[in-house]
Scaffold this active site. Structure first.
Site, PDB file in Angstrom:
ATOM      1  CD  GLU A 184      -2.278  -1.331   2.825  1.00 41.08           C
ATOM      2  OE1 GLU A 184      -2.267   0.197   3.678  1.00 41.08           O
ATOM      3  OE2 GLU A 184      -3.173  -1.826   2.925  1.00 41.08           O
ATOM      4  CE1 TYR A 224       0.721  15.456   9.329  1.00 47.42           C
ATOM      5  CE2 TYR A 224       1.943  16.630   7.663  1.00 47.42           C
ATOM      6  CZ  TYR A 224       1.045  14.863   8.476  1.00 47.42           C
ATOM      7  OH  TYR A 224      -0.167  14.978   7.848  1.00 47.42           O
ATOM      8  N   GLY A 228       1.742   4.781  -1.136  1.00 50.33           N
ATOM      9  CA  GLY A 228       1.125   6.370  -1.484  1.00 50.33           C
ATOM     10  C   GLY A 228       2.697   7.076  -1.727  1.00 50.33           C
ATOM     11  NE  ARG A 229       5.812  10.043   3.250  1.00 47.20           N
ATOM     12  CZ  ARG A 229       5.377  11.057   3.878  1.00 47.20           C
ATOM     13  NH1 ARG A 229       5.447  12.170   3.539  1.00 47.20           N
ATOM     14  NH2 ARG A 229       4.171  11.091   5.464  1.00 47.20           N
ATOM     15  CE1 TYR A 270      -1.282  10.620   2.562  1.00 45.09           C
ATOM     16  CE2 TYR A 270       1.023  10.765   1.619  1.00 45.09           C
ATOM     17  CZ  TYR A 270      -0.171   9.614   2.311  1.00 45.09           C
ATOM     18  OH  TYR A 270       0.359   8.586   2.677  1.00 45.09           O
ATOM     19  CB  CYS A 317      -4.750  36.229   7.964  1.00 43.16           C
ATOM     20  SG  CYS A 317      -5.276  37.180   6.603  1.00 43.16           S
ATOM     21  CD  GLU A 318      -3.783  30.057  10.967  1.00 40.39           C
ATOM     22  OE1 GLU A 318      -3.357  29.844  12.201  1.00 40.39           O
ATOM     23  OE2 GLU A 318      -5.422  30.184  11.344  1.00 40.39           O
TER      24      GLU A 318
HETATM   25  N1  LLP Z   1      -1.505   2.397   4.347  1.00 39.89           N
HETATM   26  C1  LLP Z   1      -2.617   2.924   5.668  1.00 39.89           C
HETATM   27  C2  LLP Z   1      -3.141   2.059   6.009  1.00 39.89           C
HETATM   28  C3  LLP Z   1      -1.959   4.181   5.611  1.00 39.89           C
HETATM   29  O1  LLP Z   1      -2.471   4.664   6.598  1.00 39.89           O
HETATM   30  C4  LLP Z   1      -1.350   5.065   4.385  1.00 39.89           C
HETATM   31  C5  LLP Z   1      -0.966   5.985   5.188  1.00 39.89           C
HETATM   32  C6  LLP Z   1      -0.555   4.509   3.812  1.00 39.89           C
HETATM   33  C7  LLP Z   1      -0.878   3.101   3.683  1.00 39.89           C
HETATM   34  C8  LLP Z   1       0.271   4.912   2.457  1.00 39.89           C
HETATM   35  O2  LLP Z   1       1.316   5.180   3.073  1.00 39.89           O
HETATM   36  P1  LLP Z   1       2.587   6.100   2.760  1.00 39.89           P
HETATM   37  O3  LLP Z   1       3.476   4.890   1.382  1.00 39.89           O
HETATM   38  O4  LLP Z   1       2.100   7.193   1.649  1.00 39.89           O
HETATM   39  O5  LLP Z   1       4.048   6.341   3.816  1.00 39.89           O
HETATM   40  N2  LLP Z   1      -0.934  13.535   5.646  1.00 39.89           N
HETATM   41  C9  LLP Z   1       1.093  12.646   5.917  1.00 39.89           C
HETATM   42  C10 LLP Z   1       1.322  11.214   5.971  1.00 39.89           C
HETATM   43  C11 LLP Z   1       0.028  10.274   6.393  1.00 39.89           C
HETATM   44  C12 LLP Z   1      -0.055   9.065   6.057  1.00 39.89           C
HETATM   45  C13 LLP Z   1      -1.508   8.181   6.614  1.00 39.89           C
HETATM   46  N3  LLP Z   1      -1.045   6.490   6.098  1.00 39.89           N
HETATM   47  C14 LLP Z   1       2.256  13.016   5.677  1.00 39.89           C
HETATM   48  O6  LLP Z   1       2.240  14.455   4.665  1.00 39.89           O
HETATM   49  O7  LLP Z   1       3.595  13.357   6.199  1.00 39.89           O
END
Ligand code: LLP
Length: 430
Positions: A287, A330, A289-290, A387, A358-359
Site C-alpha cells: 500500500e 508536521y 502512497g508517498r 499529501y 492570516c496565520e
Molecule cells: N496504508 C495505510 C493503512 C495508511 O494509513 C497509509 C498512510 C498508507 C498505507 C500509505 O502510507 P505512505 O506509503 O504514503 O507512507 N499526511 C501525512 C502522511 C499520512 C499517512 C497516513 N497513512 C504526511 O503528509 O506526511
C-alpha cells in the site's frame, strides 16, 4: 536515471523528473515557466514518467512473489494520477466511500481495491460490498460485527483481513506513526488470534488475510522487517487452526528523500521483507502512497513580494498552507528551487517563505538558505506530489490550485483551478 560516483545508486529515488535545462527548471523536458504562463500559479505539476517508474520499482522488487501494489490514494487522489497508475496495473488502497467513488471513476478494477480505516460507516461498507472489492482491512471487533451484519443483510460475505497492530516503533513523526500500541490503529497482536476465531464463525465474513501498516515516511527497513517477522509468526500460528491467510498486506510507509534522508529503495525494502514472506506462500499486497507520488510532483508558486522585517526577510508567495499544509502541520521540510537557475551570480540569503494566509503558521519554509529570489519569480516546492493537493483546503476562501500532469513531451490540466462560484456551490442563504 542519474548516477554519480560518490553516491550509491538509489534506484527510483534517483529518477530525476525535474531538472534544469538551459538554466530553467523543466519537468520531463517541459518548461515549468511555460506551464505557469498558461495555467497560472499556484499549480501542482506531476511527472507521468516518475509515477510509472516509482510503481515499476515496486513491481520489479517484488517480482519473486505473487503481489499487487494497491496505491494508497490518500496521498494523491487526482483522477489523472489514478488512471495513469491503474492503466499500469496498480490497484488502490481506499479509506472512504469518496475514495471508492474516485477509484472506480478512474478505472481501478474493484478486484484490486482494498478498504482500510478505523471508522468505516455501514453505508461505506455497503458501497464497497456492492462493488465487490478485493478486501476489507478491519481494525476492531466492533467493526467486524458491523461488517458481518451489513454483508449478511446483502446476502454476501465480506472478504476480510484483520489489521494487526504489531507494536513496533517506526521511528518517524508521531503524527504518522501507527503501529505502536498507543495508536488508534489495528488490533493488538496479542488479541488477533481470538478475533480471527470469532471471524471464522461469522456467516457474513470470509477471512482472507492479514494486514499491517506501521507508519509513514520510514527511512529504515528494520522496523518493517521486525513487524513482518511478528506477523509471519502470527500467520504460522493461525494456519493450524484452519484460519485461511492467502493475502499478506504489508501496508505502505516507505519514506522518500525530502532533504538528506536515505530511505531504502523498493529493492532494499523487498530484500528485507521477502525472506520471511516467502516462507508463507502468500500473495503480498503493498500500500505505498508517498513513495509513488511524492517525488513525482512539485508545487509551482510565484513570488508576490519581498519584505524585510527587523529580524527576518520574508519571501511572500502565492501558495499557502491551504495548498500545502505539511510544513505548518508536521514541521515538514520541502526543498525549494528557483525555476530560473541560480546561475552562479546570485548571492545567498536566509529567508522565510510564507503564504498570504492570516496565520503565523502559514509558511512553506522557515530560516531557509536560498539564492536571492526577486518579486515575480517562480519557485518550485519540491517533493510535493504526496499529501500536497490531497490535504488542500479552501481556508481564507482560497480556490484550490490547478493540477497538471506532464507526459510524452506535453501536459494535461488534470484539474483546473477552482473558481469563486465553486467556492460557494452547495451553500444557501436562509
Ligand atoms: N496504508 C495505510 C493503512 C495508511 O494509513 C497509509 C498512510 C498508507 C498505507 C500509505 O502510507 P505512505 O506509503 O504514503 O507512507 N499526511 C501525512 C502522511 C499520512 C499517512 C497516513 N497513512 C504526511 O503528509 O506526511
Amino acid at each position: 536515471m542519474l548516477r554519480s560516483a560518490n553516491k550509491k545508486p538509489r534506484g527510483h529515488a534517483e529518477m530525476e523528473p525535474f531538472h534544469y535545462l538551459n538554466g530553467e527548471l523543466h519537468c520531463e523536458g517541459v518548461s515549468l515557466r511555460a506551464i505557469a504562463d498558461s495555467v497560472g500559479t499556484p499549480t501542482y505539476i506531476y511527472s507521468r514518467a516518475a509515477l510509472l517508474e516509482n510503481l515499476a520499482a515496486y513491481d520489479r522488487a517484488f517480482a519473486p512473489v505473487p503481489h499487487l501494489v494497491c496505491y494508497a490514494m490518500k496521498a494523491n487522489a487526482n483522477l489523472g494520477v489514478l488512471a495513469t497508475l491503474a492503466r499500469a496495473g496498480a490497484g488502490a488502497d481506499i479509506v472512504s466511500g469518496g475514495e471508492l467513488y474516485r477509484a472506480l471513476r478512474a478505472g481501478v478494477p474493484p478486484q484490486k481495491i482494498i478498504f482500510a480505516g478505523v471508522g468505516k460507516s455501514r453505508e461505506e461498507m455497503r458501497e464497497a460490498l456492492k462493488a465487490e472489492i478485493l478486501l476489507f482491512n478491519v481494525e476492531s471487533p466492533s467493526e467486524l460485527h458491523a461488517l458481518n451484519e451489513t454483508a449478511q443483510g446483502m446476502g454476501v460475505r465480506a472478504p476480510v483481513a484483520l489489521r494487526v497492530n504489531p507494536d513496533v516503533d517506526p521511528q518517524t513523526h508521531p503524527y504518522v506513526a501507527t503501529g505502536m500500541k498507543t495508536a488508534k490503529f489495528g488490533i493488538p497482536i496479542a488479541d488477533t488470534a481470538r478475533v480471527y476465531e470469532d471471524a471464522t464463525r461469522m456467516p457474513g465474513i470470509a477471512v482472507r488475510g492479514v494486514q499491517m501498516h506501521i507508519g509513514s515516511q520510514l527511512t529504515k527497513a528494520a522496523p518493517f522487517a521486525d513487524a513482518v517477522d511478528r506477523m509471519v509468526r502470527l500467520v504460522e500460528s493461525l494456519r493450524p487452526r484452519g484460519i485461511e491467510v492467502g493475502l499478506f498486506d504489508v501496508g505502505g510507509g516507505l519514506g522518500i528523500r525530502y532533504a538528506d534522508e536515505t530511505p531504502p529503495t523498493p529493492a532494499e525494502y523487498a530484500a528485507a521483507l521477502l525472506p520471511a514472506l516467502r516462507r508463507l506462500n502468500v500473495t503480498v499486497l503493498l500500500e505505498p502512497g508517498r513513495s509513488i507520488v511524492g517525488s513525482a510532483g512539485v508545487l509551482l508558486t510565484r513570488v508576490l513580494y519581498r519584505k524585510a522585517g527587523p529580524d527576518k526577510t520574508f519571501v511572500i508567495v502565492d501558495a499557502a498552507m491551504n495548498d500545502l499544509i505539511r510544513p505548518a502541520f508536521y514541521g515538514a521540510y520541502h526543498a525549494i528551487r528557483p525555476v530560473l537557475e541560480a546561475a552562479g551570480g546570485r548571492r545567498g540569503e536566509r529567508v522565510d517563505v510564507v503564504g498570504p494566509i492570516c496565520e503565523s503558521g502559514d509558511f512553506l519554509a522557515k530560516d531557509r538558505d536560498l539564492p536571492r529570489v526577486e518579486e515575480a519569480e517562480l519557485l518550485a516546492v519540491m517533493s510535493s506530489g504526496a499529501y500536497g493537493f490531497a490535504m488542500a483546503s479552501n481556508y481564507n476562501a482560497r480556490p484550490r490550485a490547478a493540477e497538471v500532469l506532464v507526459g510524452g513531451g506535453g501536459y494535461t490540466i488534470v484539474r483546473r483551478r477552482e473558481t469563486y462560484e465553486e467556492l460557494v456551490a452547495g451553500e444557501s442563504m436562509p
